[in-house]
Design a protein around this motif. Structure first.
Motif, PDB file in Angstrom:
ATOM      1  N   HIS A 111       0.830  -1.213   0.000  1.00 19.48           N
ATOM      2  CA  HIS A 111       0.000   0.000   0.000  1.00 19.48           C
ATOM      3  C   HIS A 111       0.861   1.258   0.000  1.00 19.48           C
ATOM      4  CE1 HIS A 111      -3.388   2.644   0.790  1.00 19.48           C
ATOM      5  NE2 HIS A 111      -2.637   3.236   1.694  1.00 19.48           N
ATOM      6  N   PHE A 112       0.464   2.225  -0.810  1.00 24.61           N
ATOM      7  CA  PHE A 112       1.068   3.559  -0.746  1.00 24.61           C
ATOM      8  C   PHE A 112      -0.038   4.596  -0.876  1.00 24.61           C
ATOM      9  CE2 PHE A 112       1.112   2.490  -5.270  1.00 24.61           C
ATOM     10  CZ  PHE A 112       0.654   3.656  -5.878  1.00 24.61           C
TER      11      PHE A 112
ATOM     12  N   SER B 204       5.129   1.578  -8.122  1.00 20.99           N
ATOM     13  CA  SER B 204       4.899   0.924  -9.412  1.00 20.99           C
ATOM     14  C   SER B 204       3.532   0.277  -9.506  1.00 20.99           C
ATOM     15  CB  SER B 204       5.973  -0.142  -9.663  1.00 20.99           C
ATOM     16  OG  SER B 204       5.905  -1.167  -8.692  1.00 20.99           O
ATOM     17  N   VAL B 205       3.008   0.290 -10.739  1.00 17.71           N
ATOM     18  CA  VAL B 205       1.797  -0.435 -11.100  1.00 17.71           C
ATOM     19  C   VAL B 205       2.135  -1.331 -12.283  1.00 17.71           C
ATOM     20  CG1 VAL B 205      -0.515  -0.280 -12.087  1.00 17.71           C
ATOM     21  CG2 VAL B 205       0.169   1.323 -10.302  1.00 17.71           C
ATOM     22  N   LEU B 206       1.790  -2.596 -12.189  1.00 20.72           N
ATOM     23  CA  LEU B 206       1.917  -3.519 -13.310  1.00 20.72           C
ATOM     24  C   LEU B 206       0.550  -3.676 -13.951  1.00 20.72           C
ATOM     25  CD1 LEU B 206       3.485  -5.644 -15.018  1.00 20.72           C
ATOM     26  CD2 LEU B 206       2.710  -7.351 -13.339  1.00 20.72           C
ATOM     27  N   TYR B 207       0.439  -3.319 -15.230  1.00 23.47           N
ATOM     28  CA  TYR B 207      -0.789  -3.561 -15.975  1.00 23.47           C
ATOM     29  C   TYR B 207      -0.678  -4.921 -16.633  1.00 23.47           C
ATOM     30  CZ  TYR B 207      -4.389  -3.284 -19.554  1.00 23.47           C
ATOM     31  OH  TYR B 207      -5.469  -3.547 -20.357  1.00 23.47           O
TER      32      TYR B 207
ATOM     33  N   ALA C 112       5.537  -5.524  -8.051  1.00 27.61           N
ATOM     34  CA  ALA C 112       4.776  -4.283  -8.210  1.00 27.61           C
ATOM     35  C   ALA C 112       4.055  -3.929  -6.921  1.00 27.61           C
ATOM     36  CB  ALA C 112       3.767  -4.433  -9.341  1.00 27.61           C
ATOM     37  N   ASP C 113       3.867  -2.633  -6.680  1.00 27.76           N
ATOM     38  CA  ASP C 113       3.040  -2.205  -5.550  1.00 27.76           C
ATOM     39  C   ASP C 113       1.580  -2.558  -5.810  1.00 27.76           C
ATOM     40  OD1 ASP C 113       4.919  -0.695  -3.698  1.00 27.76           O
ATOM     41  OD2 ASP C 113       5.313   0.339  -5.588  1.00 27.76           O
ATOM     42  N   ILE C 114       1.149  -2.359  -7.056  1.00 22.37           N
ATOM     43  CA  ILE C 114      -0.224  -2.682  -7.449  1.00 22.37           C
ATOM     44  C   ILE C 114      -0.184  -3.467  -8.754  1.00 22.37           C
ATOM     45  CG2 ILE C 114      -2.461  -1.760  -8.198  1.00 22.37           C
ATOM     46  CD1 ILE C 114      -1.942   0.687  -6.495  1.00 22.37           C
ATOM     47  N   VAL C 115      -0.975  -4.530  -8.815  1.00 25.95           N
ATOM     48  CA  VAL C 115      -1.163  -5.268 -10.058  1.00 25.95           C
ATOM     49  C   VAL C 115      -2.577  -4.964 -10.547  1.00 25.95           C
ATOM     50  CG1 VAL C 115      -1.164  -7.514 -11.187  1.00 25.95           C
ATOM     51  CG2 VAL C 115       0.399  -7.084  -9.276  1.00 25.95           C
ATOM     52  N   CYS C 116      -2.678  -4.538 -11.783  1.00 31.09           N
ATOM     53  CA  CYS C 116      -3.942  -4.039 -12.315  1.00 31.09           C
ATOM     54  C   CYS C 116      -4.332  -4.803 -13.569  1.00 31.09           C
ATOM     55  CB  CYS C 116      -3.774  -2.542 -12.622  1.00 31.09           C
ATOM     56  SG  CYS C 116      -5.054  -1.841 -13.654  1.00 31.09           S
ATOM     57  N   ARG C 117      -5.541  -5.351 -13.574  1.00 32.14           N
ATOM     58  CA  ARG C 117      -6.094  -5.994 -14.773  1.00 32.14           C
ATOM     59  C   ARG C 117      -6.951  -5.030 -15.581  1.00 32.14           C
ATOM     60  NH1 ARG C 117      -6.349 -11.650 -15.068  1.00 32.14           N
ATOM     61  NH2 ARG C 117      -5.542 -12.778 -13.277  1.00 32.14           N
ATOM     62  N   CYS C 118      -7.425  -3.977 -14.936  1.00 36.88           N
ATOM     63  CA  CYS C 118      -8.394  -3.067 -15.551  1.00 36.88           C
ATOM     64  C   CYS C 118      -8.112  -1.643 -15.082  1.00 36.88           C
ATOM     65  CB  CYS C 118      -9.807  -3.491 -15.155  1.00 36.88           C
ATOM     66  SG  CYS C 118     -11.087  -2.287 -15.517  1.00 36.88           S
ATOM     67  N   TYR C 119      -7.897  -0.736 -16.020  1.00 36.93           N
ATOM     68  CA  TYR C 119      -7.577   0.647 -15.653  1.00 36.93           C
ATOM     69  C   TYR C 119      -8.742   1.365 -14.990  1.00 36.93           C
ATOM     70  CZ  TYR C 119      -3.012   0.756 -17.978  1.00 36.93           C
ATOM     71  OH  TYR C 119      -1.708   0.544 -18.330  1.00 36.93           O
ATOM     72  N   ILE C 120      -9.961   1.027 -15.362  1.00 39.45           N
ATOM     73  CA  ILE C 120     -11.111   1.689 -14.742  1.00 39.45           C
ATOM     74  C   ILE C 120     -11.154   1.373 -13.253  1.00 39.45           C
ATOM     75  CG2 ILE C 120     -13.615   1.906 -14.752  1.00 39.45           C
ATOM     76  CD1 ILE C 120     -12.147   3.081 -17.220  1.00 39.45           C
ATOM     77  N   SER C 121     -10.839   0.138 -12.890  1.00 37.90           N
ATOM     78  CA  SER C 121     -10.783  -0.224 -11.474  1.00 37.90           C
ATOM     79  C   SER C 121      -9.640   0.502 -10.771  1.00 37.90           C
ATOM     80  CB  SER C 121     -10.600  -1.742 -11.327  1.00 37.90           C
ATOM     81  OG  SER C 121     -11.716  -2.431 -11.861  1.00 37.90           O
ATOM     82  N   LEU C 122      -8.530   0.692 -11.472  1.00 39.72           N
ATOM     83  CA  LEU C 122      -7.405   1.429 -10.893  1.00 39.72           C
ATOM     84  C   LEU C 122      -7.792   2.882 -10.646  1.00 39.72           C
ATOM     85  CD1 LEU C 122      -4.365   1.248 -10.112  1.00 39.72           C
ATOM     86  CD2 LEU C 122      -3.853   2.050 -12.436  1.00 39.72           C
ATOM     87  N   ILE C 123      -8.509   3.470 -11.586  1.00 37.98           N
ATOM     88  CA  ILE C 123      -8.985   4.841 -11.423  1.00 37.98           C
ATOM     89  C   ILE C 123      -9.860   4.964 -10.185  1.00 37.98           C
ATOM     90  CG2 ILE C 123     -10.536   6.584 -12.415  1.00 37.98           C
ATOM     91  CD1 ILE C 123      -9.496   5.647 -15.200  1.00 37.98           C
TER      92      ILE C 123
END
Length: 209
Positions: free
Chosen positions: A8-9, A172-175, A187-198
């Motif tokens: 978490h950051f 860092s974010v890994l898409y 990665a600090d965050i692993v993201c499958r979907c940018y809308i969820s990241l937003i």
């Protein structure tokens, strides 16, 4: 889950965002495995490191030509990755500095950005700084922005992006929209979907305009 938080950051402390380009903002990744096959190198081999290791002038020139052909062909087909444009719009609304750091050549990067209609003030290619995962590109961007790496977020889609973030000291974010690779834990965050990241970032910001 669309997002996995490994570390978490506080997003409200982020003052600048650095993006990888191909596979992160643009659906424009070259056929890397096809390229490796044409070059006669093993799967997973760092293509740029292979290129730099060639001492024979004629072979180096031929290899460079092949690599750049793949880069230009993929750039000409570039389209937005779903949600990436909205992510940039969010960062723009928050008045965050934004830049691109790519291992691509300048001409291919320019074609990709033109296809996206994206105009960022700061775009560094492998001609401008040592290629990722070397941290030089991030260091140059931080100097330009006069920001500390700890207040920078690096978003990319591959191991080299995460290694760059670690080497430079950024978040860092890994898409990774499909399979989650074994290096995703870096990665600090692993993201499958940018809308969820937003939506995740919005929960940490109280003064969205």
């Amino acid at each position: 889950m669309s997002i996995t938080i490994n570390s978490h950051f506080d997003f409200s402390r982020i003052q600048g965002v650095i993006f990888d380009l191909d596979g992160t903002l643009a659906d424009s990744n070259p056929d890397f495995e096809g390229l490796r096959q044409e070059l006669g190198i093993k799967s997973g081999t760092d293509i740029l490191a292979h290129l730099e290791s060639i001492t024979d002038t004629e072979q180096a020139a031929k290899t460079k030509e092949i690599v750049e052909r793949y880069e230009l062909e993929s750039s000409n087909r570039a389209t937005w990755i779903a949600g990436a444009e909205q992510l940039i719009e969010l960062f723009t609304r928050l008045q965050l500095q934004q830049a691109i750091l790519t291992r691509n050549i300048p001409k291919a990067a320019a074609i990709t950005l033109a296809n996206l209609g994206l105009d960022l003030d700061l775009v560094l290619t492998r001609f401008d700084a040592k290629a990722k995962p070397h941290p030089e590109g991030v260091e140059l961007i931080c100097q330009k922005w006069q920001l500390e790496p700890a207040n920078i977020l690096f978003i990319g889609d591959y191991l080299y992006d995460l290694q760059t973030a670690t080497n430079a000291g950024t978040k860092s974010v890994l898409y990774s929209p499909e399979l989650i690779p074994d290096y995703a834990s870096q990665a600090d965050i692993v993201c499958r979907c940018y809308i969820s990241l937003i939506e995740h970032f919005k929960t940490q910001i109280s003064d969205l305009t």
